[in-house]
Design a protein around this motif. Structure first.
Motif, PDB file in Angstrom:
ATOM      1  N   THR A  58       0.434   6.152   3.995  1.00 37.50           N
ATOM      2  CA  THR A  58       0.854   6.945   2.836  1.00 37.50           C
ATOM      3  C   THR A  58       0.402   8.388   2.977  1.00 37.50           C
ATOM      4  O   THR A  58       1.159   9.330   2.732  1.00 37.50           O
ATOM      5  N   GLU A  59      -0.850   8.557   3.395  1.00 34.15           N
ATOM      6  CA  GLU A  59      -1.378   9.912   3.561  1.00 34.15           C
ATOM      7  C   GLU A  59      -0.588  10.675   4.626  1.00 34.15           C
ATOM      8  O   GLU A  59      -0.227  11.846   4.439  1.00 34.15           O
ATOM      9  N   ALA A  60      -0.314   9.999   5.761  1.00 37.77           N
ATOM     10  CA  ALA A  60       0.419  10.656   6.849  1.00 37.77           C
ATOM     11  C   ALA A  60       1.842  11.002   6.431  1.00 37.77           C
ATOM     12  O   ALA A  60       2.349  12.095   6.721  1.00 37.77           O
ATOM     13  N   LEU A  61       2.492  10.070   5.720  1.00 37.14           N
ATOM     14  CA  LEU A  61       3.878  10.285   5.320  1.00 37.14           C
ATOM     15  C   LEU A  61       3.981  11.356   4.236  1.00 37.14           C
ATOM     16  O   LEU A  61       4.893  12.199   4.259  1.00 37.14           O
ATOM     17  N   THR A  62       3.066  11.345   3.284  1.00 43.82           N
ATOM     18  CA  THR A  62       3.060  12.371   2.234  1.00 43.82           C
ATOM     19  C   THR A  62       2.888  13.753   2.842  1.00 43.82           C
ATOM     20  O   THR A  62       3.562  14.718   2.455  1.00 43.82           O
ATOM     21  N   SER A  93       7.485   1.779  -1.419  1.00 46.66           N
ATOM     22  CA  SER A  93       6.236   1.685  -2.172  1.00 46.66           C
ATOM     23  C   SER A  93       5.086   2.030  -1.232  1.00 46.66           C
ATOM     24  O   SER A  93       5.015   1.524  -0.110  1.00 46.66           O
ATOM     25  N   ALA A  94       4.179   2.892  -1.699  1.00 52.54           N
ATOM     26  CA  ALA A  94       3.118   3.407  -0.830  1.00 52.54           C
ATOM     27  C   ALA A  94       1.768   3.294  -1.519  1.00 52.54           C
ATOM     28  O   ALA A  94       1.605   3.702  -2.673  1.00 52.54           O
ATOM     29  N   ALA A  95       0.798   2.731  -0.818  1.00 52.57           N
ATOM     30  CA  ALA A  95      -0.544   2.547  -1.375  1.00 52.57           C
ATOM     31  C   ALA A  95      -1.304   3.864  -1.377  1.00 52.57           C
ATOM     32  O   ALA A  95      -1.322   4.587  -0.375  1.00 52.57           O
ATOM     33  N   THR A  96      -1.936   4.187  -2.506  1.00 54.93           N
ATOM     34  CA  THR A  96      -2.737   5.403  -2.619  1.00 54.93           C
ATOM     35  C   THR A  96      -4.229   5.110  -2.748  1.00 54.93           C
ATOM     36  O   THR A  96      -5.055   6.005  -2.629  1.00 54.93           O
ATOM     37  N   GLY A  97      -4.585   3.861  -3.003  1.00 52.79           N
ATOM     38  CA  GLY A  97      -5.977   3.472  -3.142  1.00 52.79           C
ATOM     39  C   GLY A  97      -6.072   1.985  -3.424  1.00 52.79           C
ATOM     40  O   GLY A  97      -5.043   1.302  -3.567  1.00 52.79           O
ATOM     41  N   SER A  98      -7.281   1.473  -3.484  1.00 52.15           N
ATOM     42  CA  SER A  98      -7.447   0.033  -3.730  1.00 52.15           C
ATOM     43  C   SER A  98      -8.756  -0.221  -4.465  1.00 52.15           C
ATOM     44  O   SER A  98      -9.643   0.640  -4.512  1.00 52.15           O
ATOM     45  N   SER A  99      -8.845  -1.407  -5.032  1.00 54.00           N
ATOM     46  CA  SER A  99     -10.072  -1.833  -5.697  1.00 54.00           C
ATOM     47  C   SER A  99     -10.175  -3.344  -5.595  1.00 54.00           C
ATOM     48  O   SER A  99      -9.176  -4.040  -5.384  1.00 54.00           O
ATOM     49  N   ASN A 109      -3.315   0.507  -5.722  1.00 51.38           N
ATOM     50  CA  ASN A 109      -2.571   1.479  -6.521  1.00 51.38           C
ATOM     51  C   ASN A 109      -1.447   2.024  -5.651  1.00 51.38           C
ATOM     52  O   ASN A 109      -1.679   2.399  -4.495  1.00 51.38           O
ATOM     53  N   THR A 110      -0.241   2.071  -6.175  1.00 54.90           N
ATOM     54  CA  THR A 110       0.896   2.494  -5.361  1.00 54.90           C
ATOM     55  C   THR A 110       1.715   3.568  -6.072  1.00 54.90           C
ATOM     56  O   THR A 110       1.589   3.772  -7.280  1.00 54.90           O
ATOM     57  N   LYS A 111       2.537   4.232  -5.278  1.00 54.58           N
ATOM     58  CA  LYS A 111       3.513   5.182  -5.809  1.00 54.58           C
ATOM     59  C   LYS A 111       4.781   5.037  -4.984  1.00 54.58           C
ATOM     60  O   LYS A 111       4.780   4.417  -3.913  1.00 54.58           O
ATOM     61  N   TYR A 112       5.863   5.595  -5.467  1.00 50.96           N
ATOM     62  CA  TYR A 112       7.115   5.561  -4.721  1.00 50.96           C
ATOM     63  C   TYR A 112       7.299   6.866  -3.924  1.00 50.96           C
ATOM     64  O   TYR A 112       6.992   7.958  -4.419  1.00 50.96           O
ATOM     65  N   ILE A 113       7.782   6.709  -2.701  1.00 54.85           N
ATOM     66  CA  ILE A 113       8.069   7.847  -1.834  1.00 54.85           C
ATOM     67  C   ILE A 113       9.531   7.773  -1.403  1.00 54.85           C
ATOM     68  O   ILE A 113      10.008   6.706  -1.005  1.00 54.85           O
ATOM     69  N   GLU A 114      10.239   8.901  -1.501  1.00 56.13           N
ATOM     70  CA  GLU A 114      11.649   8.952  -1.119  1.00 56.13           C
ATOM     71  C   GLU A 114      11.836   9.834   0.109  1.00 56.13           C
ATOM     72  O   GLU A 114      11.264  10.921   0.178  1.00 56.13           O
TER      73      GLU A 114
END
Length: 454
Positions: A58-62, A93-99, A109-114
């Motif tokens: 996610t970090e690399a793609l963002t 769907s892209a993970a931004t963090g976890s718990s 925790n996820t967000k959408y990336i287009e």
């Protein structure tokens, strides 16, 4: 000839290609061909089904999406043309963090990336596939005829007021267009998707896929049309790019003379570019000496080697079996020395590096051809992230005690930098060079104090 680069796509005769996750700039190129498809990245598989991009992915793609949006906008700002291959619209769907919810259950925790967010203008694209493409703009007829067999539309576009439709599906839906974003002098050319990765255009050669002659010929013709379209878009709107057969038309003799003049100018430009490249490389080599002030690891070792060579030393790397010594140093006096280097971010050089230095000296001395132990040199770049004038003592008290015990000379690499600068500016100053070597070779158990340049 204008330079063309492909991003995330292969065209046989376009030699400049950039990977999607690269941070390379488009500034060096006149025309960009961009495929917005997401690359394959690591994923997290969910026990209940489904998946999402891993956090690192996610970090690399963002980062990549922001990079290409900025680079394409910069190209448009410079008045350039960017060709976008309309690949499928992707929303992932892209993970931004976890718990950890419980001992054995992790939530993400996820967000959408287009994928189309890499394009610096809003494009409303909906997935739809087909091969029936109508050319709506005659300027693109020759281009389409060249690539018709490898072209399909993968999305349809919602037409807007700032969109000039150039290709349509059978029902009239836009599948290709030109967009001239407000405030940006360049143009986006949205093309139906095409790919040379087909059985017709590839063949097996000794276990690897290579382009066929037909692929090369088609690619040359395609690039010719890309260049013509770019010229037309930048110049008088409404002109049709010249068809391939126009080259057979008779030309005035004056044209040949102009071609000779252009070739002469091109040769001069190439010579100047080569000279510029040589000067830039020389400047980069000089900048390498600044690594004495702030680097660690291999960059620091290379800067030390270059400076020792300026002083007249021969510096070699010794590798015999498991033995590896980065700095074996021999001067005009015949004095033989072995060096080790270390940089520390926010502390002084401690005693730890002495073990490696002592081991190297002992293993070197054990070799049959070596008659006496080499003198030890420890190069230190302590507190390397601070300005040299604000740094504390470069070596710890234990390091100073150990140096005295073994007769090791300690050298602050920041002290080597003014030595290097003086010798680069005054390569004829052999007296200074000799005095610096004497300071290194005569110092035992202390920090080397170099003479001040005259």
């Amino acid at each position: 000839m204008k330079s063309i680069v492909c991003i995330n796509h292969e065209i046989p005769t376009v030699h400049d290609q950039i990977d999607y996750l690269s941070s390379e700039s488009l500034r060096d190129y006149d025309i960009a061909i961009f495929d917005p498809a997401f690359p394959n990245l690591s994923r997290i598989e969910f026990s209940g089904g489904g998946s999402c991009l891993a956090i690192e992915a996610t970090e690399a793609l963002t980062k990549a999406l922001a990079h290409w949006s900025a680079e394409l906008r910069g190209a448009l700002q410079s008045g350039k043309t960017a060709f976008i291959l309309l690949n499928e619209f992707e929303q992932d769907s892209a993970a931004t963090g976890s718990s950890m919810k419980s001992r054995n259950q992790r939530t993400y925790n996820t967000k959408y990336i287009e994928n189309y967010s890499a394009i610096p203008v809003r494009i409303d694209a909906k997935n739809a596939k087909g091969r029936k493409v109508n050319v709506k703009d005659g300027r693109f007829r020759n281009l389409y005829d060249i690539i018709a067999q490898i072209t399909e539309y993968r999305v349809i576009l919602t037409a807007t007021n700032d969109m000039e439709v150039i290709f349509s599906a059978k029902d009239g839906a836009a599948v290709g267009s030109i967009i001239r974003p407000e405030g940006l002098p360049g143009s986006l050319v949205l093309l139906p998707y095409f790919s040379f990765d087909t059985e017709t255009f590839t063949e097996d050669e000794d276990g690897r896929l290579v382009w066929t002659d037909q692929a090369i010929q088609t690619s040359h013709a395609l690039i010719g049309q890309i260049l013509a379209i770019d010229k037309t878009i930048r110049g008088a709107a409404g002109l049709t790019p010249p068809p391939n057969w126009i080259v057979n038309a008779r030309s005035p003799a004056l044209g040949a003379a102009i071609d000779v003049a252009i070739a002469d100018i091109d040769a001069q430009i190439e010579d100047l570019n080569n000279e510029r490249s040589e000067r830039e490389q020389a400047k980069s080599d000089l900048a390498g000496y600044t690594h004495l002030l702030y680097e660690t690891g291999k960059p620091l070792e290379r800067a030390i080697t270059k400076t020792l060579q300026l002083l007249g030393y021969e510096v070699d790397t010794l590798r015999i079996g498991d033995l590896e010594i980065d700095h074996v140093i021999v001067g005009p006096s015949g004095k033989r020395m072995i060096g080790e280097a270390e940089g520390k971010d926010t502390s002084a050089i401690d005693i730890g590096k002495f073990r490696q230095l002592a081991s190297n000296i002992q293993e070197d001395f054990a070799r049959e051809k070596v008659d006496a132990p080499a003198k030890g040199l420890l190069f230190g770049n302590g507190y390397r992230l601070m300005p040299p004038e604000n740094r504390g003592e470069q070596f710890t008290r234990k390091s100073l005690t150990n140096a005295l015990l073994h007769g090791t000379a300690l050298i602050r690499t920041a002290d080597l930098y003014p030595v290097a600068v003086h010798l680069l500016d005054h390569p004829e100053d052999d007296d200074f060079r000799t005095a610096c070597r004497a300071a290194i070779e005569d110092t035992a158990g202390a920090i080397v104090s170099f003479p001040n340049p005259a």
